[in-house]
Scaffold this motif. Structure first.
Motif, PDB file in Angstrom:
ATOM      1  N   THR A 188       4.969   7.245  -3.572  1.00  0.00           N
ATOM      2  CA  THR A 188       6.106   6.250  -4.332  1.00  0.00           C
ATOM      3  C   THR A 188       6.830   5.391  -3.231  1.00  0.00           C
ATOM      4  N   ASP A 189       6.223   5.451  -2.261  1.00  0.00           N
ATOM      5  CA  ASP A 189       7.119   4.572  -1.101  1.00  0.00           C
ATOM      6  C   ASP A 189       6.096   3.597  -0.550  1.00  0.00           C
ATOM      7  N   ALA A 190       6.398   2.404  -0.980  1.00  0.00           N
ATOM      8  CA  ALA A 190       5.479   0.956  -0.506  1.00  0.00           C
ATOM      9  C   ALA A 190       5.464   0.908   0.957  1.00  0.00           C
ATOM     10  N   SER A 191       6.282   1.823   1.607  1.00  0.00           N
ATOM     11  CA  SER A 191       6.462   1.321   3.144  1.00  0.00           C
ATOM     12  C   SER A 191       5.251   1.688   3.832  1.00  0.00           C
ATOM     13  N   PHE A 192       4.424   2.890   3.120  1.00  0.00           N
ATOM     14  CA  PHE A 192       3.351   3.167   3.601  1.00  0.00           C
ATOM     15  C   PHE A 192       2.027   2.225   3.370  1.00  0.00           C
ATOM     16  N   GLU A 193       1.324   2.044   4.431  1.00  0.00           N
ATOM     17  CA  GLU A 193      -0.042   1.043   4.391  1.00  0.00           C
ATOM     18  C   GLU A 193      -0.792   1.484   3.143  1.00  0.00           C
ATOM     19  N   GLY A 194      -0.999   0.387   2.326  1.00  0.00           N
ATOM     20  CA  GLY A 194      -2.028   0.728   1.141  1.00  0.00           C
ATOM     21  C   GLY A 194      -1.397   1.563   0.021  1.00  0.00           C
ATOM     22  N   VAL A 195      -0.403   2.086  -0.192  1.00  0.00           N
ATOM     23  CA  VAL A 195       0.213   2.773  -1.036  1.00  0.00           C
ATOM     24  C   VAL A 195       0.691   1.738  -2.399  1.00  0.00           C
ATOM     25  N   ASP A 196       0.445   2.131  -3.680  1.00  0.00           N
ATOM     26  CA  ASP A 196       0.704   1.450  -4.628  1.00  0.00           C
ATOM     27  C   ASP A 196       1.650   2.479  -5.494  1.00  0.00           C
ATOM     28  N   PRO A 197       3.011   2.331  -5.250  1.00  0.00           N
ATOM     29  CA  PRO A 197       4.201   3.155  -6.050  1.00  0.00           C
ATOM     30  C   PRO A 197       4.001   3.094  -7.462  1.00  0.00           C
ATOM     31  N   ALA A 198       3.101   2.250  -7.797  1.00  0.00           N
ATOM     32  CA  ALA A 198       3.270   2.313  -9.543  1.00  0.00           C
ATOM     33  C   ALA A 198       2.197   3.411 -10.213  1.00  0.00           C
ATOM     34  N   THR A 199       1.214   3.749  -9.186  1.00  0.00           N
ATOM     35  CA  THR A 199       0.203   4.523  -9.415  1.00  0.00           C
ATOM     36  C   THR A 199       0.856   5.853  -9.827  1.00  0.00           C
ATOM     37  N   LYS A 200       1.412   6.341  -8.654  1.00  0.00           N
ATOM     38  CA  LYS A 200       1.824   7.628  -8.867  1.00  0.00           C
ATOM     39  C   LYS A 200       0.658   8.867  -8.764  1.00  0.00           C
ATOM     40  N   LYS A 201      -0.269   8.676  -8.253  1.00  0.00           N
ATOM     41  CA  LYS A 201      -1.422   9.599  -8.072  1.00  0.00           C
ATOM     42  C   LYS A 201      -1.589   9.940  -6.624  1.00  0.00           C
ATOM     43  N   ILE A 202      -1.837  11.441  -6.454  1.00  0.00           N
ATOM     44  CA  ILE A 202      -2.157  12.023  -5.353  1.00  0.00           C
ATOM     45  C   ILE A 202      -3.518  13.006  -5.744  1.00  0.00           C
ATOM     46  N   GLY A 203      -3.996  13.378  -4.645  1.00  0.00           N
ATOM     47  CA  GLY A 203      -5.372  13.979  -4.792  1.00  0.00           C
ATOM     48  C   GLY A 203      -5.317  15.311  -4.309  1.00  0.00           C
ATOM     49  N   PHE A 204      -6.281  16.248  -4.660  1.00  0.00           N
ATOM     50  CA  PHE A 204      -6.545  17.409  -3.937  1.00  0.00           C
ATOM     51  C   PHE A 204      -8.144  17.672  -4.089  1.00  0.00           C
ATOM     52  N   LEU A 205      -8.607  17.911  -2.926  1.00  0.00           N
ATOM     53  CA  LEU A 205     -10.184  18.310  -2.844  1.00  0.00           C
ATOM     54  C   LEU A 205     -10.223  19.650  -2.627  1.00  0.00           C
ATOM     55  N   GLY A 206     -10.715  20.661  -3.281  1.00  0.00           N
ATOM     56  CA  GLY A 206     -11.089  21.914  -3.155  1.00  0.00           C
ATOM     57  C   GLY A 206     -12.489  22.220  -3.130  1.00  0.00           C
ATOM     58  N   GLY A 207     -12.788  23.189  -2.127  1.00  0.00           N
ATOM     59  CA  GLY A 207     -14.088  23.754  -1.730  1.00  0.00           C
ATOM     60  C   GLY A 207     -14.565  24.490  -3.027  1.00  0.00           C
ATOM     61  N   MET A 208     -14.422  25.750  -3.378  1.00  0.00           N
ATOM     62  CA  MET A 208     -14.834  26.316  -4.463  1.00  0.00           C
ATOM     63  C   MET A 208     -13.464  27.061  -5.243  1.00  0.00           C
ATOM     64  N   ASP A 209     -13.684  26.836  -6.508  1.00  0.00           N
ATOM     65  CA  ASP A 209     -12.741  27.324  -7.712  1.00  0.00           C
ATOM     66  C   ASP A 209     -12.312  28.669  -7.701  1.00  0.00           C
TER      67      ASP A 209
END
Length: 381
Positions: A188-209
């Motif tokens: 949510t901070d536009a000062s970070f390169e490439g970040v779009d504060p409007a999307t509010k999406k973060i990712g999680f990549l897990g190995g196995m469930d």
């Protein structure tokens, strides 16, 4: 005929007397049941240190491989550090890399049993849920062999309450809470390169469930939502901990669909997310080892790493065992307060994250240690 037999008897007795009078240079090994059998070396009882002058030997069995820049490397680092500190004449260890693919799995249990059968090692160390069943069998078949089992709850009650296993768990949900909070503040901070504060999406990549990886996810989601309830956590599963190409493909799909900060909890497969962050100019938090330090070519994409201090926990456990102070037949759960988990807070961290985010993370960590924040968990403790 009788005369011949008598002569043979006299000759046999004479040979026997000569043999008895001669010192045996290479005595045959005593067999089971022989009163002259040498007693086997006894494993030190609980509360007693290892015998003075003997090298304490450990075997680290990995259902994976070194070089993951993460989980298994951490375990190896802790044992290496202890050997360097004490000297190889006091403590030494061997690593067995069994591989982590489906094709490798059939050899895990036989390899474990071979190590038990050798009788060479004071302790045999292994981890993850995939080794729980082989360990349960080995603990019964080799009751005098000591084992350390990390990163998965061992069912003592359901397996006859073995007293030769020491079980180590980690509060990965606690450190993941801080990662989720940091990711939410970044996205949510536009000062970070490439970040779009409007999307509010973060990712999680897990190995196995499984339960442990879901424990990471629980903390991550809670930390993010406590910062901003509108944050969307996009989750993907690789299906194993080795396929970095698949991990990269899944992470690229997340980044292309609005995620700008990710968190990899997938071992070797998680390296694919870091590569994807490098390709897209976005961000990925590291895990289990300081991945910014280990992967300098991607350091500007890795704000910091969540450490599950596997190496520290094994270092601690073996030192206690050498002193006769480790209690087998029990489980210990190590979080922030016990040094079992931590967020890397170094110069790189200070460069990547602004002061307002760092200050907030310090406050949140203190609240977790003080019990003001109770972090959700996927594991019954």
């Amino acid at each position: 005929m009788k005369k011949v037999l008598a002569m043979l008897l006299v000759f046999s007795m004479a040979c026997s007397m000569i043999a008895c009078g001669k010192k045996e240079e290479n005595p045959a090994p005593a067999t089971e049941g022989s009163s002259d059998a040498e007693a086997p070396a006894e494993t030190p009882a609980e509360g007693e240190p290892a015998a003075s002058g003997e090298t304490y030997k450990a075997a680290l069995l990995l259902n994976g491989n070194l070089g993951d820049k993460s989980f298994y490397d951490s375990a190896n680092e802790g044992l290496t550090r202890l050997r360097d500190e004490l000297g190889a004449d006091v403590f030494d260890f061997k690593v067995e890399q069994m591989g982590g693919t489906d094709a490798d799995q059939p050899k895990w249990e036989p390899t474990l049993l071979d190590y038990c059968d050798s009788g060479e090692y004071d302790v045999i160390i292994m981890g993850t849920w995939q080794m729980a069943d082989p360990l349960a069998k080995a603990a019964v078949e080799y009751p005098d062999q000591k084992f350390m089992f990390f990163d998965e709850q061992f069912d003592f009650a359901g397996n006859g309450d073995p007293q030769n296993i020491y079980n180590i768990l980690y509060k990965q949900n606690e450190v993941s809470y801080l990662v989720g909070a940091a990711a939410a503040m970044m996205t949510t901070d536009a000062s970070f390169e490439g970040v779009d504060p409007a999307t509010k999406k973060i990712g999680f990549l897990g190995g196995m469930d499984n339960a442990v990886i879901n424990d990471f996810l629980k903390g991550y989601e809670q930390g993010a939502h406590d910062i901003d309830p509108e944050i969307e956590v996009v989750v993907a599963w690789v299906g194993d901990f080795v396929n970095s190409a698949q991990g990269k493909e899944l992470a690229l799909a997340q980044y292309q669909n609005g995620v700008d900060v990710g968190y990899n909890v997938a071992g070797n497969a998680g390296l694919g997310q870091i590569e994807a962050a490098g390709d897209t100019g976005l961000y990925a938090f590291g895990v289990d080892s300081d991945q910014a330090a280990l992967l300098p070519q991607y350091a500007d994409r890795i704000p910091t790493s969540a450490l599950k201090n596997v190496g520290n926990s094994l270092y601690r456990a073996i030192k206690l065992d050498l002193e006769g102070q480790l209690t087998y037949g029990t489980t210990e759960v190590l979080g922030f307060a016990e040094g079992g988990v931590e967020l890397v807070k170094d110069a790189h961290y200070e460069e990547m994250l602004p002061e307002n985010i760092r200050t907030k993370l310090d406050e949140l960590e203190k609240d977790i240690i003080d019990g003001k924040i109770i972090v959700d968990t996927a594991i019954e403790r």
